[in-house]
Design an enzyme around this catalytic site. Structure first.
Site, PDB file in Angstrom:
ATOM      1  N   LYS A  63       0.890  -1.171   0.000  1.00 22.36           N
ATOM      2  CA  LYS A  63       0.000   0.000   0.000  1.00 22.36           C
ATOM      3  C   LYS A  63       0.923   1.214   0.000  1.00 22.36           C
ATOM      4  CE  LYS A  63      -4.136   1.853   0.191  1.00 22.36           C
ATOM      5  NZ  LYS A  63      -5.151   1.729  -0.886  1.00 22.36           N
ATOM      6  N   ASP A 106      -5.543  -3.125  -2.368  1.00 19.19           N
ATOM      7  CA  ASP A 106      -6.971  -3.071  -2.721  1.00 19.19           C
ATOM      8  C   ASP A 106      -7.187  -3.572  -4.144  1.00 19.19           C
ATOM      9  OD1 ASP A 106      -5.537  -0.825  -3.513  1.00 19.19           O
ATOM     10  OD2 ASP A 106      -7.158   0.600  -3.141  1.00 19.19           O
ATOM     11  N   ASP A 111      -6.928 -15.907   2.371  1.00 23.90           N
ATOM     12  CA  ASP A 111      -8.285 -16.447   2.537  1.00 23.90           C
ATOM     13  C   ASP A 111      -9.077 -16.276   1.249  1.00 23.90           C
ATOM     14  OD1 ASP A 111      -7.924 -17.220   5.167  1.00 23.90           O
ATOM     15  OD2 ASP A 111      -9.864 -16.411   5.812  1.00 23.90           O
TER      16      ASP A 111
HETATM   17 MG    MG Z   1      -5.900 -16.107   8.255  1.00 19.66          MG
END
Ligand code: MG
Ligand code: IPM
Length: 369
Positions: free
Chosen positions: A194, A226, A254
Protein backbone atom coordinates in the site's frame (compact mmCIF):
# COMPACT_ATOMS: atom_id res chain seq x y z
CA UNK A 1 20.06 -48.09 6.73
CA UNK A 2 16.85 -46.18 6.59
CA UNK A 3 16.96 -42.44 6.95
CA UNK A 4 14.99 -41.32 10.03
CA UNK A 5 13.14 -38.01 10.36
CA UNK A 6 11.20 -36.80 13.37
CA UNK A 7 7.92 -34.97 13.00
CA UNK A 8 6.18 -33.21 15.88
CA UNK A 9 2.43 -33.69 15.51
CA UNK A 10 0.40 -30.91 17.11
CA UNK A 11 -3.25 -31.89 16.69
CA UNK A 12 -4.63 -28.77 18.35
CA UNK A 13 -8.36 -28.13 18.62
CA UNK A 14 -11.68 -28.71 16.87
CA UNK A 15 -11.28 -30.83 13.76
CA UNK A 16 -7.48 -30.82 14.27
CA UNK A 17 -7.31 -34.30 15.88
CA UNK A 18 -9.55 -35.86 13.20
CA UNK A 19 -7.66 -34.56 10.19
CA UNK A 20 -4.34 -35.36 11.85
CA UNK A 21 -5.46 -38.94 12.52
CA UNK A 22 -5.86 -39.54 8.79
CA UNK A 23 -2.57 -37.78 8.09
CA UNK A 24 -0.77 -40.11 10.52
CA UNK A 25 -1.99 -43.06 8.47
CA UNK A 26 -0.53 -41.46 5.35
CA UNK A 27 2.79 -40.74 7.05
CA UNK A 28 2.95 -44.32 8.34
CA UNK A 29 2.36 -45.54 4.79
CA UNK A 30 5.36 -43.56 3.55
CA UNK A 31 7.45 -44.89 6.48
CA UNK A 32 6.60 -48.43 5.42
CA UNK A 33 6.93 -47.88 1.68
CA UNK A 34 9.61 -45.25 1.17
CA UNK A 35 13.27 -44.79 1.94
CA UNK A 36 12.67 -42.70 5.06
CA UNK A 37 11.19 -43.69 8.39
CA UNK A 38 9.17 -40.97 10.09
CA UNK A 39 9.17 -40.94 13.86
CA UNK A 40 6.16 -39.09 15.20
CA UNK A 41 6.12 -37.28 18.51
CA UNK A 42 3.05 -35.57 19.94
CA UNK A 43 2.48 -32.30 21.71
CA UNK A 44 -0.26 -29.94 22.80
CA UNK A 45 -0.96 -26.50 21.42
CA UNK A 46 -3.80 -23.98 21.46
CA UNK A 47 -6.93 -24.59 23.52
CA UNK A 48 -5.87 -28.19 24.20
CA UNK A 49 -2.68 -26.92 25.79
CA UNK A 50 -4.55 -24.22 27.71
CA UNK A 51 -6.91 -26.81 29.18
CA UNK A 52 -4.03 -29.05 30.26
CA UNK A 53 -1.44 -26.45 31.32
CA UNK A 54 -3.15 -23.05 31.52
CA UNK A 55 -1.27 -21.68 28.52
CA UNK A 56 -1.60 -22.13 24.75
CA UNK A 57 2.07 -22.94 24.22
CA UNK A 58 4.41 -24.47 26.79
CA UNK A 59 8.20 -24.57 26.87
CA UNK A 60 7.95 -28.34 26.50
CA UNK A 61 6.07 -28.08 23.20
CA UNK A 62 8.44 -25.38 22.02
CA UNK A 63 11.42 -27.59 22.85
CA UNK A 64 9.91 -30.56 20.99
CA UNK A 65 9.20 -28.27 18.03
CA UNK A 66 12.73 -26.96 17.87
CA UNK A 67 14.19 -30.48 18.11
CA UNK A 68 11.96 -32.03 15.42
CA UNK A 69 12.91 -32.08 11.75
CA UNK A 70 9.50 -30.57 11.00
CA UNK A 71 6.22 -29.74 12.74
CA UNK A 72 2.73 -30.59 11.49
CA UNK A 73 -0.14 -28.68 13.10
CA UNK A 74 -3.88 -29.40 12.83
CA UNK A 75 -5.82 -26.30 13.87
CA UNK A 76 -6.28 -24.11 16.94
CA UNK A 77 -9.16 -22.22 18.50
CA UNK A 78 -12.80 -22.60 19.45
CA UNK A 79 -15.66 -20.71 21.10
CA UNK A 80 -14.87 -22.04 24.60
CA UNK A 81 -11.59 -20.08 24.63
CA UNK A 82 -12.80 -16.90 22.98
CA UNK A 83 -13.19 -14.90 26.19
CA UNK A 84 -9.70 -15.62 27.49
CA UNK A 85 -7.15 -12.85 27.79
CA UNK A 86 -5.13 -12.19 24.66
CA UNK A 87 -2.01 -13.98 25.93
CA UNK A 88 -3.99 -17.13 26.76
CA UNK A 89 -5.95 -17.40 23.53
CA UNK A 90 -5.29 -20.52 21.41
CA UNK A 91 -4.13 -18.30 18.50
CA UNK A 92 -1.24 -17.10 20.68
CA UNK A 93 0.07 -20.66 20.60
CA UNK A 94 0.29 -20.52 16.83
CA UNK A 95 1.79 -17.03 16.78
CA UNK A 96 4.28 -18.07 19.49
CA UNK A 97 5.45 -21.08 17.47
CA UNK A 98 5.89 -18.93 14.36
CA UNK A 99 7.85 -16.28 16.25
CA UNK A 100 9.97 -18.57 18.44
CA UNK A 101 10.94 -20.86 15.56
CA UNK A 102 11.62 -17.83 13.34
CA UNK A 103 9.20 -19.03 10.65
CA UNK A 104 9.24 -15.86 8.59
CA UNK A 105 8.17 -17.30 5.23
CA UNK A 106 4.63 -18.58 4.85
CA UNK A 107 3.87 -20.35 1.58
CA UNK A 108 0.19 -20.63 0.75
CA UNK A 109 -0.58 -22.26 -2.58
CA UNK A 110 -4.00 -21.84 -4.16
CA UNK A 111 -4.44 -24.69 -6.60
CA UNK A 112 -7.66 -25.65 -8.31
CA UNK A 113 -7.93 -29.40 -8.74
CA UNK A 114 -9.54 -30.12 -12.08
CA UNK A 115 -12.20 -32.35 -10.56
CA UNK A 116 -13.22 -29.55 -8.19
CA UNK A 117 -13.25 -26.50 -10.48
CA UNK A 118 -17.03 -26.41 -10.26
CA UNK A 119 -17.01 -26.21 -6.47
CA UNK A 120 -15.74 -22.64 -6.66
CA UNK A 121 -18.21 -19.82 -6.17
CA UNK A 122 -16.58 -18.16 -9.16
CA UNK A 123 -17.30 -19.09 -12.76
CA UNK A 124 -15.45 -22.25 -13.71
CA UNK A 125 -13.48 -20.70 -16.57
CA UNK A 126 -12.11 -17.98 -14.26
CA UNK A 127 -10.61 -20.51 -11.84
CA UNK A 128 -10.02 -23.72 -13.83
CA UNK A 129 -6.30 -24.44 -13.97
CA UNK A 130 -5.41 -21.88 -11.30
CA UNK A 131 -2.06 -22.58 -9.68
CA UNK A 132 -0.65 -19.68 -7.72
CA UNK A 133 1.13 -19.23 -4.42
CA UNK A 134 1.10 -16.47 -1.86
CA UNK A 135 4.33 -15.86 0.04
CA UNK A 136 3.28 -14.14 3.24
CA UNK A 137 5.80 -12.56 5.62
CA UNK A 138 4.98 -14.20 8.94
CA UNK A 139 7.03 -12.88 11.85
CA UNK A 140 6.91 -9.14 11.37
CA UNK A 141 4.61 -6.33 10.33
CA UNK A 142 1.57 -5.21 12.24
CA UNK A 143 1.15 -8.61 13.93
CA UNK A 144 4.24 -8.06 16.04
CA UNK A 145 5.10 -4.34 15.73
CA UNK A 146 5.60 -2.13 18.79
CA UNK A 147 4.12 -0.03 20.27
CA UNK A 148 0.91 -1.94 20.61
CA UNK A 149 -1.98 -2.09 23.05
CA UNK A 150 -4.91 -0.15 24.38
CA UNK A 151 -4.49 2.68 26.85
CA UNK A 152 -6.86 4.88 28.77
CA UNK A 153 -6.72 8.59 28.01
CA UNK A 154 -7.14 11.31 30.67
CA UNK A 155 -10.63 12.09 29.38
CA UNK A 156 -11.66 8.48 30.05
CA UNK A 157 -11.75 7.42 26.40
CA UNK A 158 -9.43 4.71 25.13
CA UNK A 159 -6.71 4.66 22.49
CA UNK A 160 -5.81 1.48 20.61
CA UNK A 161 -2.48 1.18 18.79
CA UNK A 162 -0.86 -1.40 16.53
CA UNK A 163 2.23 -0.63 14.51
CA UNK A 164 3.23 -1.70 11.04
CA UNK A 165 7.00 -2.19 11.31
CA UNK A 166 9.46 -3.74 8.86
CA UNK A 167 13.21 -3.45 8.51
CA UNK A 168 14.68 -3.63 5.03
CA UNK A 169 16.50 -6.83 6.08
CA UNK A 170 13.17 -8.48 6.83
CA UNK A 171 11.80 -7.41 3.47
CA UNK A 172 14.88 -8.56 1.63
CA UNK A 173 14.79 -11.99 3.26
CA UNK A 174 11.14 -12.66 2.33
CA UNK A 175 11.65 -11.19 -1.15
CA UNK A 176 14.47 -13.67 -1.79
CA UNK A 177 12.23 -16.61 -0.84
CA UNK A 178 9.59 -15.33 -3.27
CA UNK A 179 12.05 -14.66 -6.12
CA UNK A 180 13.60 -18.12 -5.67
CA UNK A 181 10.15 -19.68 -5.87
CA UNK A 182 9.13 -17.63 -8.92
CA UNK A 183 12.34 -18.66 -10.63
CA UNK A 184 11.40 -22.33 -10.20
CA UNK A 185 7.80 -21.73 -11.32
CA UNK A 186 6.56 -19.46 -14.10
CA UNK A 187 8.93 -16.58 -13.46
CA UNK A 188 6.35 -13.99 -12.42
CA UNK A 189 6.36 -12.24 -9.05
CA UNK A 190 3.83 -9.64 -7.91
CA UNK A 191 4.68 -7.70 -4.74
CA UNK A 192 1.59 -6.38 -2.97
CA UNK A 193 1.76 -3.25 -0.81
CA UNK A 194 0.00 0.00 0.00
CA UNK A 195 2.88 2.23 -1.05
CA UNK A 196 0.55 5.11 -1.93
CA UNK A 197 -0.41 5.52 1.74
CA UNK A 198 1.96 3.63 4.06
CA UNK A 199 5.61 4.71 4.16
CA UNK A 200 6.62 1.36 5.57
CA UNK A 201 5.33 -0.39 2.48
CA UNK A 202 6.94 2.14 0.14
CA UNK A 203 10.21 1.00 1.72
CA UNK A 204 8.98 -2.58 1.13
CA UNK A 205 8.48 -1.81 -2.57
CA UNK A 206 11.90 -0.14 -2.94
CA UNK A 207 13.62 -3.06 -1.21
CA UNK A 208 11.90 -5.65 -3.41
CA UNK A 209 13.05 -3.61 -6.44
CA UNK A 210 16.65 -3.78 -5.18
CA UNK A 211 16.51 -7.54 -4.66
CA UNK A 212 15.13 -7.89 -8.19
CA UNK A 213 18.57 -6.95 -9.54
CA UNK A 214 19.74 -10.45 -8.48
CA UNK A 215 16.86 -12.14 -10.34
CA UNK A 216 16.82 -10.79 -13.90
CA UNK A 217 14.95 -13.91 -15.07
CA UNK A 218 11.90 -13.06 -12.91
CA UNK A 219 9.32 -10.52 -14.14
CA UNK A 220 8.46 -8.32 -11.15
CA UNK A 221 5.29 -6.25 -10.82
CA UNK A 222 3.80 -4.26 -7.94
CA UNK A 223 0.18 -3.89 -6.94
CA UNK A 224 -1.68 -2.00 -4.24
CA UNK A 225 -3.48 -4.36 -1.91
CA UNK A 226 -6.97 -3.07 -2.72
CA UNK A 227 -6.39 -3.65 -6.41
CA UNK A 228 -4.87 -7.07 -5.66
CA UNK A 229 -8.04 -8.10 -3.80
CA UNK A 230 -10.06 -7.08 -6.84
CA UNK A 231 -7.74 -8.76 -9.36
CA UNK A 232 -7.79 -12.00 -7.35
CA UNK A 233 -11.49 -12.44 -7.98
CA UNK A 234 -11.51 -10.78 -11.44
CA UNK A 235 -8.70 -12.74 -13.07
CA UNK A 236 -6.73 -14.87 -10.58
CA UNK A 237 -4.77 -16.67 -13.28
CA UNK A 238 -2.74 -13.53 -13.97
CA UNK A 239 -0.79 -14.40 -10.78
CA UNK A 240 2.05 -16.84 -10.35
CA UNK A 241 3.73 -15.84 -7.07
CA UNK A 242 2.54 -13.02 -4.80
CA UNK A 243 4.75 -11.71 -2.01
CA UNK A 244 3.28 -9.50 0.68
CA UNK A 245 3.22 -8.39 4.31
CA UNK A 246 1.91 -10.41 7.22
CA UNK A 247 -1.56 -8.87 7.40
CA UNK A 248 -2.14 -8.37 3.68
CA UNK A 249 -1.10 -11.99 3.21
CA UNK A 250 -3.52 -13.13 5.90
CA UNK A 251 -6.40 -11.45 4.11
CA UNK A 252 -5.47 -12.21 0.51
CA UNK A 253 -4.75 -15.86 1.24
CA UNK A 254 -8.29 -16.45 2.54
CA UNK A 255 -9.59 -14.87 -0.64
CA UNK A 256 -7.29 -16.99 -2.81
CA UNK A 257 -8.28 -20.09 -0.86
CA UNK A 258 -11.93 -19.52 -1.61
CA UNK A 259 -11.21 -19.32 -5.34
CA UNK A 260 -10.31 -22.98 -5.22
CA UNK A 261 -13.73 -24.06 -4.00
CA UNK A 262 -12.76 -25.28 -0.59
CA UNK A 263 -10.67 -24.11 2.26
CA UNK A 264 -10.56 -27.78 3.24
CA UNK A 265 -8.14 -28.50 0.39
CA UNK A 266 -5.35 -26.03 1.06
CA UNK A 267 -2.05 -26.73 2.78
CA UNK A 268 0.60 -24.25 3.89
CA UNK A 269 4.25 -24.21 4.87
CA UNK A 270 6.05 -21.86 7.23
CA UNK A 271 9.81 -21.83 6.92
CA UNK A 272 12.66 -20.26 8.84
CA UNK A 273 16.29 -19.57 8.15
CA UNK A 274 18.74 -22.43 7.67
CA UNK A 275 20.45 -23.40 10.95
CA UNK A 276 24.14 -24.15 11.32
CA UNK A 277 23.38 -27.90 11.15
CA UNK A 278 21.67 -27.44 7.78
CA UNK A 279 18.12 -27.88 9.09
CA UNK A 280 15.43 -25.39 8.16
CA UNK A 281 12.91 -24.86 10.98
CA UNK A 282 9.54 -25.57 9.46
CA UNK A 283 5.90 -25.97 10.33
CA UNK A 284 3.12 -27.18 8.07
CA UNK A 285 -0.57 -26.62 8.59
CA UNK A 286 -3.87 -26.62 6.75
CA UNK A 287 -5.11 -23.13 5.91
CA UNK A 288 -8.53 -23.99 7.35
CA UNK A 289 -9.40 -23.32 10.97
CA UNK A 290 -10.65 -25.60 13.73
CA UNK A 291 -14.28 -25.63 12.42
CA UNK A 292 -15.84 -26.22 15.87
CA UNK A 293 -19.30 -26.65 14.30
CA UNK A 294 -18.33 -29.96 12.69
CA UNK A 295 -15.66 -31.09 15.16
CA UNK A 296 -15.91 -34.69 16.31
CA UNK A 297 -18.48 -35.60 13.66
CA UNK A 298 -16.17 -37.34 11.21
CA UNK A 299 -17.17 -34.79 8.55
CA UNK A 300 -14.02 -32.69 8.13
CA UNK A 301 -11.88 -32.82 5.01
CA UNK A 302 -8.45 -34.23 5.92
CA UNK A 303 -6.92 -33.39 2.53
CA UNK A 304 -5.46 -30.01 3.53
CA UNK A 305 -3.58 -31.68 6.39
CA UNK A 306 -2.51 -34.54 4.13
CA UNK A 307 -1.36 -32.09 1.45
CA UNK A 308 0.52 -30.20 4.17
CA UNK A 309 2.54 -33.38 4.69
CA UNK A 310 3.18 -33.41 0.92
CA UNK A 311 4.57 -29.89 1.24
CA UNK A 312 6.76 -31.12 4.11
CA UNK A 313 8.14 -33.87 1.88
CA UNK A 314 8.90 -31.26 -0.78
CA UNK A 315 10.30 -28.39 1.26
CA UNK A 316 11.77 -29.98 4.41
CA UNK A 317 12.86 -33.40 3.17
CA UNK A 318 13.63 -32.55 -0.44
CA UNK A 319 11.66 -35.63 -1.48
CA UNK A 320 9.95 -34.48 -4.66
CA UNK A 321 9.14 -38.03 -5.73
CA UNK A 322 7.11 -38.84 -2.61
CA UNK A 323 5.46 -35.40 -2.68
CA UNK A 324 4.39 -35.99 -6.29
CA UNK A 325 3.18 -39.50 -5.40
CA UNK A 326 0.99 -38.12 -2.63
CA UNK A 327 -0.36 -35.17 -4.64
CA UNK A 328 -1.14 -37.46 -7.57
CA UNK A 329 -2.98 -39.84 -5.24
CA UNK A 330 -5.13 -36.92 -4.05
CA UNK A 331 -5.90 -35.94 -7.65
CA UNK A 332 -6.91 -39.50 -8.50
CA UNK A 333 -9.16 -39.89 -5.51
CA UNK A 334 -10.92 -36.66 -6.44
CA UNK A 335 -11.41 -37.94 -9.97
CA UNK A 336 -12.78 -41.17 -8.45
CA UNK A 337 -15.56 -39.04 -6.92
CA UNK A 338 -14.74 -39.20 -3.19
CA UNK A 339 -15.94 -35.98 -1.57
CA UNK A 340 -16.19 -34.76 1.98
CA UNK A 341 -19.20 -32.52 2.69
CA UNK A 342 -17.30 -29.28 2.01
CA UNK A 343 -16.59 -30.17 -1.64
CA UNK A 344 -19.90 -31.80 -2.48
CA UNK A 345 -20.86 -28.94 -4.82
CA UNK A 346 -18.57 -30.54 -7.36
CA UNK A 347 -20.70 -33.69 -7.31
CA UNK A 348 -19.57 -37.18 -6.36
CA UNK A 349 -20.11 -39.49 -3.44
CA UNK A 350 -19.99 -38.16 0.08
CA UNK A 351 -17.47 -39.74 2.38
CA UNK A 352 -16.50 -39.16 6.00
CA UNK A 353 -13.13 -37.98 7.28
CA UNK A 354 -11.97 -41.53 7.95
CA UNK A 355 -13.32 -42.81 4.62
CA UNK A 356 -11.32 -40.09 2.89
CA UNK A 357 -8.29 -41.50 4.74
CA UNK A 358 -9.20 -44.99 3.45
CA UNK A 359 -9.52 -43.59 -0.08
CA UNK A 360 -6.10 -41.96 -0.05
CA UNK A 361 -4.46 -45.13 1.28
CA UNK A 362 -6.21 -47.11 -1.45
CA UNK A 363 -4.79 -44.74 -4.09
CA UNK A 364 -1.32 -44.91 -2.54
CA UNK A 365 -1.44 -48.71 -2.62
CA UNK A 366 -2.34 -48.44 -6.30
CA UNK A 367 0.73 -46.34 -6.96
CA UNK A 368 2.94 -48.88 -5.27
CA UNK A 369 1.67 -51.86 -7.21
MG1 MG B 1 -5.90 -16.11 8.26
C1 IPM C 1 -3.93 -17.66 9.58
C2 IPM C 1 -4.84 -17.35 10.74
C3 IPM C 1 -3.98 -16.81 11.87
C4 IPM C 1 -3.34 -15.52 11.41
C5 IPM C 1 -4.72 -16.60 13.20
C6 IPM C 1 -5.44 -17.86 13.64
C7 IPM C 1 -3.81 -16.09 14.27
O1 IPM C 1 -5.82 -16.47 10.34
O2 IPM C 1 -3.01 -18.47 9.76
O3 IPM C 1 -4.15 -17.12 8.49
O4 IPM C 1 -3.97 -14.46 11.46
O5 IPM C 1 -2.20 -15.57 10.97
Amino acid sequence: MNDVKTILMLDGDGIGPEVMRETRRVIDWFSANGGTRYELTNGLVGGASYDAHGQPLTDDTLKLASEADAVLLGAVGGPQWEDLNFDKKPERGLLGLRKELGLFANLRPAVVFEALAEASTLKTDIVAGLNMIIVRELTGGIYFGEPRGVEKLPDGSRKGVNSLVYTSDEVERIARVAFDLAKKRNGRLCSVDKANVLECTLMWRETVEQVHADYPQVALSHMYVDNAAMQLVRDPKQFDVIVTTNMFGDILSDCAAMLTGSLGMLPSASLGEKCADGRIPSMYEPVHGSAPDIAGKNLANPLAAILSFAMMLRYSFDDTTSADTLEDAVKRLLVSGARTADIMEAGGRQVSTSEMGDAILFELENTAS
